[in-house]
Design a protein around this motif. Sequence first.
Motif, mmCIF file in Angstrom:
data_model
loop_
_atom_site.group_PDB
_atom_site.id
_atom_site.type_symbol
_atom_site.label_atom_id
_atom_site.label_comp_id
_atom_site.label_asym_id
_atom_site.label_seq_id
_atom_site.Cartn_x
_atom_site.Cartn_y
_atom_site.Cartn_z
ATOM 1 N N UNK A 93 69.327 -94.521 0.981
ATOM 2 C CA UNK A 93 70.070 -94.018 2.142
ATOM 3 C C UNK A 93 69.223 -93.116 3.023
ATOM 4 N N UNK A 94 69.619 -93.038 4.272
ATOM 5 C CA UNK A 94 68.995 -92.097 5.205
ATOM 6 C C UNK A 94 69.274 -90.672 4.718
ATOM 7 N N UNK A 95 68.719 -89.709 5.381
ATOM 8 C CA UNK A 95 68.930 -88.321 4.982
ATOM 9 C C UNK A 95 70.062 -87.654 5.760
ATOM 10 N N UNK A 96 70.720 -88.424 6.632
ATOM 11 C CA UNK A 96 71.852 -87.858 7.373
ATOM 12 C C UNK A 96 72.850 -88.953 7.737
ATOM 13 N N UNK A 97 74.049 -88.523 8.039
ATOM 14 C CA UNK A 97 75.104 -89.417 8.499
ATOM 15 C C UNK A 97 75.389 -89.120 9.958
ATOM 16 N N UNK A 105 84.247 -87.580 5.885
ATOM 17 C CA UNK A 105 83.072 -86.789 5.522
ATOM 18 C C UNK A 105 82.735 -86.995 4.041
ATOM 19 N N UNK A 106 83.741 -87.034 3.185
ATOM 20 C CA UNK A 106 83.509 -87.294 1.757
ATOM 21 C C UNK A 106 82.928 -88.691 1.558
ATOM 22 N N UNK A 107 83.477 -89.673 2.250
ATOM 23 C CA UNK A 107 83.007 -91.059 2.116
ATOM 24 C C UNK A 107 81.525 -91.176 2.491
ATOM 25 N N UNK A 108 81.164 -90.621 3.621
ATOM 26 C CA UNK A 108 79.772 -90.717 4.070
ATOM 27 C C UNK A 108 78.844 -89.944 3.139
ATOM 28 N N UNK A 109 79.330 -88.853 2.543
ATOM 29 C CA UNK A 109 78.516 -88.086 1.591
ATOM 30 C C UNK A 109 78.176 -88.930 0.368
ATOM 31 N N UNK A 110 79.112 -89.775 -0.073
ATOM 32 C CA UNK A 110 78.808 -90.635 -1.217
ATOM 33 C C UNK A 110 77.823 -91.740 -0.846
ATOM 34 N N UNK A 111 77.857 -92.197 0.387
ATOM 35 C CA UNK A 111 76.793 -93.106 0.833
ATOM 36 C C UNK A 111 75.447 -92.368 0.808
ATOM 37 N N UNK A 112 75.436 -91.128 1.278
ATOM 38 C CA UNK A 112 74.206 -90.338 1.270
ATOM 39 C C UNK A 112 73.714 -90.088 -0.151
ATOM 40 N N UNK A 119 80.412 -90.041 25.604
ATOM 41 C CA UNK A 119 80.897 -90.840 26.733
ATOM 42 C C UNK A 119 80.611 -92.321 26.570
ATOM 43 N N UNK A 120 79.505 -92.647 25.890
ATOM 44 C CA UNK A 120 79.117 -94.052 25.769
ATOM 45 C C UNK A 120 79.371 -94.617 24.375
ATOM 46 N N UNK A 121 80.065 -93.879 23.520
ATOM 47 C CA UNK A 121 80.341 -94.350 22.163
ATOM 48 C C UNK A 121 81.243 -95.580 22.195
ATOM 49 N N UNK A 122 80.826 -96.649 21.520
ATOM 50 C CA UNK A 122 81.633 -97.871 21.454
ATOM 51 C C UNK A 122 81.926 -98.269 20.013
ATOM 52 N N UNK A 123 81.456 -97.496 19.049
ATOM 53 C CA UNK A 123 81.665 -97.813 17.640
ATOM 54 C C UNK A 123 83.086 -97.423 17.232
ATOM 55 N N UNK A 124 83.604 -98.121 16.242
ATOM 56 C CA UNK A 124 84.971 -97.858 15.803
ATOM 57 C C UNK A 124 85.045 -97.128 14.468
ATOM 58 N N UNK A 125 83.954 -97.147 13.676
ATOM 59 C CA UNK A 125 84.017 -96.494 12.378
ATOM 60 C C UNK A 125 83.881 -94.979 12.524
ATOM 61 N N UNK A 126 84.422 -94.259 11.530
ATOM 62 C CA UNK A 126 84.417 -92.802 11.571
ATOM 63 C C UNK A 126 83.064 -92.185 11.304
ATOM 64 N N UNK A 127 82.182 -92.929 10.647
ATOM 65 C CA UNK A 127 80.854 -92.433 10.342
ATOM 66 C C UNK A 127 79.987 -93.555 9.814
ATOM 67 N N UNK A 128 78.684 -93.335 9.803
ATOM 68 C CA UNK A 128 77.754 -94.338 9.293
ATOM 69 C C UNK A 128 76.600 -93.660 8.568
ATOM 70 N N UNK A 129 76.070 -94.380 7.591
ATOM 71 C CA UNK A 129 74.834 -94.008 6.913
ATOM 72 C C UNK A 129 73.988 -95.270 6.855
ATOM 73 N N UNK A 130 72.770 -95.174 7.299
ATOM 74 C CA UNK A 130 71.857 -96.315 7.253
ATOM 75 C C UNK A 130 71.164 -96.371 5.902
ATOM 76 N N UNK A 131 70.978 -97.583 5.380
ATOM 77 C CA UNK A 131 70.215 -97.819 4.162
ATOM 78 C C UNK A 131 68.990 -98.639 4.532
ATOM 79 N N UNK A 132 67.865 -98.343 3.876
ATOM 80 C CA UNK A 132 66.667 -99.130 4.154
ATOM 81 C C UNK A 132 66.682 -100.423 3.332
ATOM 82 N N UNK A 133 65.660 -101.234 3.471
ATOM 83 C CA UNK A 133 65.581 -102.530 2.803
ATOM 84 C C UNK A 133 65.574 -102.440 1.288
ATOM 85 N N UNK A 134 65.242 -101.273 0.755
ATOM 86 C CA UNK A 134 65.219 -101.086 -0.696
ATOM 87 C C UNK A 134 66.466 -100.381 -1.211
ATOM 88 N N UNK A 135 67.448 -100.219 -0.336
ATOM 89 C CA UNK A 135 68.717 -99.622 -0.749
ATOM 90 C C UNK A 135 68.735 -98.106 -0.772
#
Length: 195
Positions: free
Chosen positions: A73-77, A117-124, A55-71
């Motif tokens: 990736x997070x363990x989930x998308x 889903x494939x795109x975010x998996x490659x970020x992961x 209900x409160x989603x305002x993002x436009x991208x289909x998915x996200x993966x966070x990366x830390x300061x050392x590059x």
Amino acid sequence: MRLIAAVLLVLGALAAVGFAHREKRVREQDRLAAIASDLAGRPVGVRCPGFLATLVNVRTEGGTVQFDGEGRPASSTKLSPETCKSLQQIEHFDFTCIQRGDCTFKQFRAAWAIHTLAHEAFHLRGIESEAMAECYALQNTAFVAERLGIGDATARRLQKWVYDRGYPNEPDDYRSEECRDGGQLDLRPETAGFP
């Protein structure tokens, strides 16, 4: 007393429905995580928003993966509500329209969810570059489609369709001159028929 009993009954029913929806979402996340893990080369998670987050989603991208300061990736998308809904209902889409040439935007949006889903998996997997993750995902959209239950021939047509229709319209940072048959980002340079 009757009013209290009625209120408790309604609250109990709402809680039961909420629990059932949550359990369904968790099962779907697990199914998508298994597919993403295969592409990521490690166990990863896929998160779909719950009812309130949707209900409160305002993002436009289909998915996200966070990366830390050392590059790393997070363990989930985190996938968008629209991406999750399309993936959850993928068996209701008829992609034979690709061969006939009469698909609608609704089918393209579902195909793009498969690709997302494939795109975010490659970020992961650790690929931070949008252009590289995008190119590799375009070459693995059929893999994801097949794992979601779409037949082999239809999955290959879907992958080509997403590449032909979607890739030219993407922002510059999602494209590369090397994302082509025989290019540096071609995962299968020994075979023809990119992607």
